[in-house]
Scaffold this motif. Structure first.
Motif, PDB file in Angstrom:
ATOM      1  N   ASN A   1       0.660  -1.218  -0.070  1.00 30.52           N
ATOM      2  CA  ASN A   1       0.103   0.016  -0.068  1.00 30.52           C
ATOM      3  C   ASN A   1       1.038   1.371  -0.005  1.00 30.52           C
ATOM      4  N   LYS A   2       0.832   2.020  -1.275  1.00 33.11           N
ATOM      5  CA  LYS A   2       1.433   3.223  -1.272  1.00 33.11           C
ATOM      6  C   LYS A   2       1.540   4.199  -0.077  1.00 33.11           C
ATOM      7  N   ASP A   3       0.398   4.380   0.384  1.00 34.03           N
ATOM      8  CA  ASP A   3      -0.105   5.405   1.547  1.00 34.03           C
ATOM      9  C   ASP A   3       1.041   5.031   2.823  1.00 34.03           C
ATOM     10  N   ILE A   4       0.816   3.556   3.057  1.00 32.91           N
ATOM     11  CA  ILE A   4       1.351   3.277   4.290  1.00 32.91           C
ATOM     12  C   ILE A   4       2.937   3.096   3.915  1.00 32.91           C
ATOM     13  N   LEU A   5       3.412   2.945   2.770  1.00 32.26           N
ATOM     14  CA  LEU A   5       4.798   3.026   2.579  1.00 32.26           C
ATOM     15  C   LEU A   5       5.304   4.232   2.720  1.00 32.26           C
ATOM     16  N   SER A   6       4.687   5.273   2.338  1.00 30.56           N
ATOM     17  CA  SER A   6       5.006   6.544   2.528  1.00 30.56           C
ATOM     18  C   SER A   6       5.136   7.109   3.899  1.00 30.56           C
ATOM     19  N   ARG A   7       4.602   6.427   4.636  1.00 29.66           N
ATOM     20  CA  ARG A   7       4.542   6.592   6.167  1.00 29.66           C
ATOM     21  C   ARG A   7       5.596   6.234   7.186  1.00 29.66           C
ATOM     22  N   MET A   8       5.896   4.843   6.255  1.00 28.22           N
ATOM     23  CA  MET A   8       6.818   4.137   7.233  1.00 28.22           C
ATOM     24  C   MET A   8       8.216   4.539   7.195  1.00 28.22           C
ATOM     25  N   PRO A   9       8.735   5.372   6.525  1.00 32.77           N
ATOM     26  CA  PRO A   9      10.122   6.197   6.938  1.00 32.77           C
ATOM     27  C   PRO A   9      10.146   6.725   8.581  1.00 32.77           C
ATOM     28  N   GLY A  10       9.108   7.144   8.913  1.00 32.34           N
ATOM     29  CA  GLY A  10       9.011   7.857  10.365  1.00 32.34           C
ATOM     30  C   GLY A  10       9.327   6.703  11.369  1.00 32.34           C
ATOM     31  N   CYS A  11       9.288   5.199  11.036  1.00 39.08           N
ATOM     32  CA  CYS A  11       9.634   4.207  11.862  1.00 39.08           C
ATOM     33  C   CYS A  11      11.027   4.310  12.413  1.00 39.08           C
ATOM     34  N   ARG A  12      11.860   5.028  11.736  1.00 38.53           N
ATOM     35  CA  ARG A  12      13.127   4.997  12.219  1.00 38.53           C
ATOM     36  C   ARG A  12      13.671   6.577  12.107  1.00 38.53           C
ATOM     37  N   THR A  13      14.529   6.903  13.232  1.00 37.94           N
ATOM     38  CA  THR A  13      15.049   8.148  13.357  1.00 37.94           C
ATOM     39  C   THR A  13      16.160   8.400  11.958  1.00 37.94           C
ATOM     40  N   GLY A  14      16.680   7.423  11.608  1.00 33.58           N
ATOM     41  CA  GLY A  14      17.538   7.368  10.144  1.00 33.58           C
ATOM     42  C   GLY A  14      17.458   6.133   9.813  1.00 33.58           C
ATOM     43  N   GLY A  15      17.942   6.000   8.580  1.00 33.97           N
ATOM     44  CA  GLY A  15      18.222   4.661   7.777  1.00 33.97           C
ATOM     45  C   GLY A  15      16.940   4.075   7.195  1.00 33.97           C
ATOM     46  N   ALA A  16      15.681   4.734   7.303  1.00 37.50           N
ATOM     47  CA  ALA A  16      14.526   4.269   6.400  1.00 37.50           C
ATOM     48  C   ALA A  16      13.974   5.019   5.454  1.00 37.50           C
ATOM     49  N   ASN A  17      14.416   5.988   5.173  1.00 36.95           N
ATOM     50  CA  ASN A  17      13.844   6.921   3.919  1.00 36.95           C
ATOM     51  C   ASN A  17      13.709   6.239   2.726  1.00 36.95           C
ATOM     52  N   MET A  18      14.446   4.857   2.374  1.00 34.73           N
ATOM     53  CA  MET A  18      14.344   4.340   1.096  1.00 34.73           C
ATOM     54  C   MET A  18      12.865   3.700   0.829  1.00 34.73           C
ATOM     55  N   LEU A  19      12.150   3.826   2.208  1.00 39.07           N
ATOM     56  CA  LEU A  19      10.766   3.123   2.133  1.00 39.07           C
ATOM     57  C   LEU A  19       9.768   3.817   1.477  1.00 39.07           C
TER      58      LEU A  19
END
Length: 173
Positions: free
Chosen positions: A52-70
Motif C-alpha cells: 500500500n503506497k500510502d502506508i509505505l510513504s509513512r513508514m520512514p517515520g518508523c526510524r530516526t535514520g536509515g529508513a527513508n528508502m521506504l
C-alpha cells in the motif's frame, strides 16, 4: 546465477526506480523467507507484506535514520516473531531476512535490510510501537527488521574476493 555469484553481487539498495516488482518476484522473495531454516523447526516468525503506497510513504517515520528508502520502495516485508515460541527468535528472523535479501538479488530486485529491533521512531516511540500502530504487529510478537523492496535505481560493483577481510578468519589445523 550460482549462489556464490549472488553473494558477490548482493548489496543494500536504497534507491528505487518506482517501477513495480512483479507479483511473481514478490512471491518468490516471500517463499525464500518461508523456506528459511529455523531452530528446531519452530518457525516463530511472521511476515507482513506491505504494498500500500500510502502506508509505505509513512513508514520512514518508523526510524530516526536509515529508513527513508521506504517512501520510494514498491514493497516492504516486516518480519516479527513470537519470542515465547523460541529462544532464538532473533537468529531465526535474521535467517528469514537473509534468505529474502539474497532471493531479491538473484531476481534483479533491489532490497535493503532495515533494522527495527531496538530502534527509535522519529516521534520518540520505539520503531516497534510505530509499526504496531501502522501495520499491526501480531499480539505478543516482537519486531526484528524490515526489508524494503523495489526495482534498483542504482548499480553497485560486485565484491571482489581479494577485497574480503581474510584477517577476520582464523584457521586451526
Amino acid at each position: 546465477m550460482s549462489l556464490f555469484d549472488v553473494l558477490k553481487k548482493r548489496h543494500s539498495i536504497r534507491k528505487y526506480t518506482g517501477d513495480t516488482v512483479s507479483e511473481e518476484n514478490l512471491n518468490k522473495i516471500v517463499q525464500a523467507g518461508l523456506l528459511s531454516a529455523s531452530s528446531r523447526g519452530l518457525r516463530p516468525w511472521e511476515m507482513t507484506v506491505v504494498t500500500n503506497k500510502d502506508i509505505l510513504s509513512r513508514m520512514p517515520g518508523c526510524r530516526t535514520g536509515g529508513a527513508n528508502m521506504l517512501s520510494g520502495a514498491d514493497a516492504c516485508i516486516v518480519v516479527t516473531a513470537d519470542p515465547q515460541a523460541c529462544d532464538v527468535w532473533i537468529e531465526d528472523c535474521s535467517i528469514v531476512m537473509s534468505n529474502m535479501h539474497l532471493m531479491a538479488e538473484s531476481l534483479g530486485v533491489g532490497s535493503c535490510w532495515i533494522q527495527g529491533r531496538l530502534r527509535q521512531a522519529a516521534d520518540g516511540r520505539s520503531t516497534e510501537e510505530y509499526l504496531a500502530e501502522l501495520v499491526g504487529i501480531p499480539e505478543g510478537h516482537r519486531l526484528e527488521a524490515m526489508l524494503s523492496i523495489g526495482m534498483p535505481a542504482e548499480k553497485k560493483a560486485e565484491t571482489l574476493l581479494e577485497d574480503l577481510r581474510y584477517d577476520k578468519v582464523k584457521y586451526i589445523k
